[in-house]
Design a protein around this motif. Sequence first.
Motif, short mmCIF file in Angstrom:
data_model
loop_
_atom_site.label_atom_id
_atom_site.label_comp_id
_atom_site.label_asym_id
_atom_site.label_seq_id
_atom_site.Cartn_x
_atom_site.Cartn_y
_atom_site.Cartn_z
N UNK A 5 -51.37 15.40 48.82
CA UNK A 5 -50.50 16.01 47.81
C UNK A 5 -50.16 17.41 48.26
N UNK A 6 -48.87 17.72 48.30
CA UNK A 6 -48.43 19.05 48.68
C UNK A 6 -48.19 19.91 47.44
N UNK A 7 -48.46 21.19 47.57
CA UNK A 7 -48.23 22.16 46.50
C UNK A 7 -47.60 23.40 47.10
N UNK A 8 -46.98 24.18 46.24
CA UNK A 8 -46.57 25.51 46.63
C UNK A 8 -45.10 25.73 46.91
N UNK A 9 -44.31 24.70 46.83
CA UNK A 9 -42.89 24.88 47.05
C UNK A 9 -42.25 25.69 45.94
N UNK A 10 -41.03 26.10 46.19
CA UNK A 10 -40.32 26.86 45.16
C UNK A 10 -39.05 27.48 45.68
N UNK A 11 -38.47 28.33 44.85
CA UNK A 11 -37.24 29.04 45.20
C UNK A 11 -37.59 30.48 45.54
N UNK A 12 -37.22 30.90 46.73
CA UNK A 12 -37.49 32.26 47.18
C UNK A 12 -36.24 32.82 47.83
N UNK A 13 -36.27 34.12 48.08
CA UNK A 13 -35.15 34.77 48.76
C UNK A 13 -35.43 34.88 50.25
N UNK A 14 -34.38 34.97 51.00
CA UNK A 14 -34.52 35.14 52.44
C UNK A 14 -35.37 36.38 52.72
N UNK A 15 -36.31 36.22 53.66
CA UNK A 15 -37.21 37.30 53.99
C UNK A 15 -38.54 37.23 53.27
N UNK A 16 -38.61 36.42 52.23
CA UNK A 16 -39.84 36.27 51.47
C UNK A 16 -40.84 35.37 52.21
N UNK A 17 -42.03 35.32 51.63
CA UNK A 17 -43.08 34.46 52.16
C UNK A 17 -43.48 33.41 51.12
N UNK A 18 -44.02 32.32 51.62
CA UNK A 18 -44.45 31.23 50.75
C UNK A 18 -45.55 30.48 51.48
N UNK A 19 -46.55 30.03 50.74
CA UNK A 19 -47.62 29.24 51.34
C UNK A 19 -47.64 27.85 50.71
N UNK A 20 -47.56 26.85 51.54
CA UNK A 20 -47.68 25.48 51.10
C UNK A 20 -49.10 24.99 51.33
N UNK A 21 -49.59 24.19 50.41
CA UNK A 21 -50.92 23.61 50.55
C UNK A 21 -50.82 22.10 50.54
N UNK A 22 -51.73 21.49 51.26
CA UNK A 22 -51.81 20.03 51.33
C UNK A 22 -53.25 19.65 51.01
N UNK A 23 -53.42 18.98 49.90
CA UNK A 23 -54.76 18.57 49.50
C UNK A 23 -54.94 17.08 49.78
N UNK A 24 -56.08 16.76 50.39
CA UNK A 24 -56.33 15.38 50.79
C UNK A 24 -57.51 14.81 50.05
N UNK A 25 -57.41 13.56 49.72
CA UNK A 25 -58.55 12.82 49.19
C UNK A 25 -58.98 11.83 50.26
N UNK A 26 -60.24 11.56 50.30
CA UNK A 26 -60.73 10.66 51.34
C UNK A 26 -61.74 11.37 52.20
N UNK A 27 -62.75 10.67 52.57
CA UNK A 27 -63.86 11.28 53.29
C UNK A 27 -63.53 11.62 54.73
N UNK A 28 -62.46 11.05 55.30
CA UNK A 28 -62.24 11.18 56.73
C UNK A 28 -61.14 12.17 57.09
N UNK A 29 -60.75 13.00 56.15
CA UNK A 29 -59.67 13.98 56.42
C UNK A 29 -59.97 14.79 57.65
N UNK A 30 -61.23 15.19 57.82
CA UNK A 30 -61.56 16.10 58.92
C UNK A 30 -61.55 15.44 60.29
N UNK A 31 -61.23 14.16 60.37
CA UNK A 31 -61.17 13.46 61.65
C UNK A 31 -59.75 13.38 62.21
N UNK A 32 -58.78 13.88 61.45
CA UNK A 32 -57.38 13.66 61.82
C UNK A 32 -56.59 14.96 61.89
#
Length: 127
Positions: A5-32
Amino acid sequence: QVQLVEYGGGLVQAGDSLTLSCEASGRTFNQYAVGWFRQAPGEERRFVAVITWSGDTTYYADSVRGRFTISRDNTLNTASLQMNRLKQEDTAVYYCATDALEYRASPRTDGIFYKYWGQGTQVTVSS
């Protein structure tokens, strides 16, 4: 199986910063490896950045190198994309995805190598 699941999108102005997050479920995320891709209206999906399973190696598309930073926290099953100095051409739906092959040493930039995808988050950069 991994669900993303991704989070953090939005409307910003040119020159701004934004951080997107990706949250994973499942025990094996750290293998990929985790990749970020984006798709603008009327365009094909394009590679943005990738980080290996261990976090030791990252790779970026030329269009974002030096402005975007990919990272991950395997203890929290999350990956992030820090986007600085955003431009209008960064406007797109951003997707995170996990590699189909566990413990791959060399990161891949083609989406065909990725098995699980999030639903996407919209990033709009205005002038």
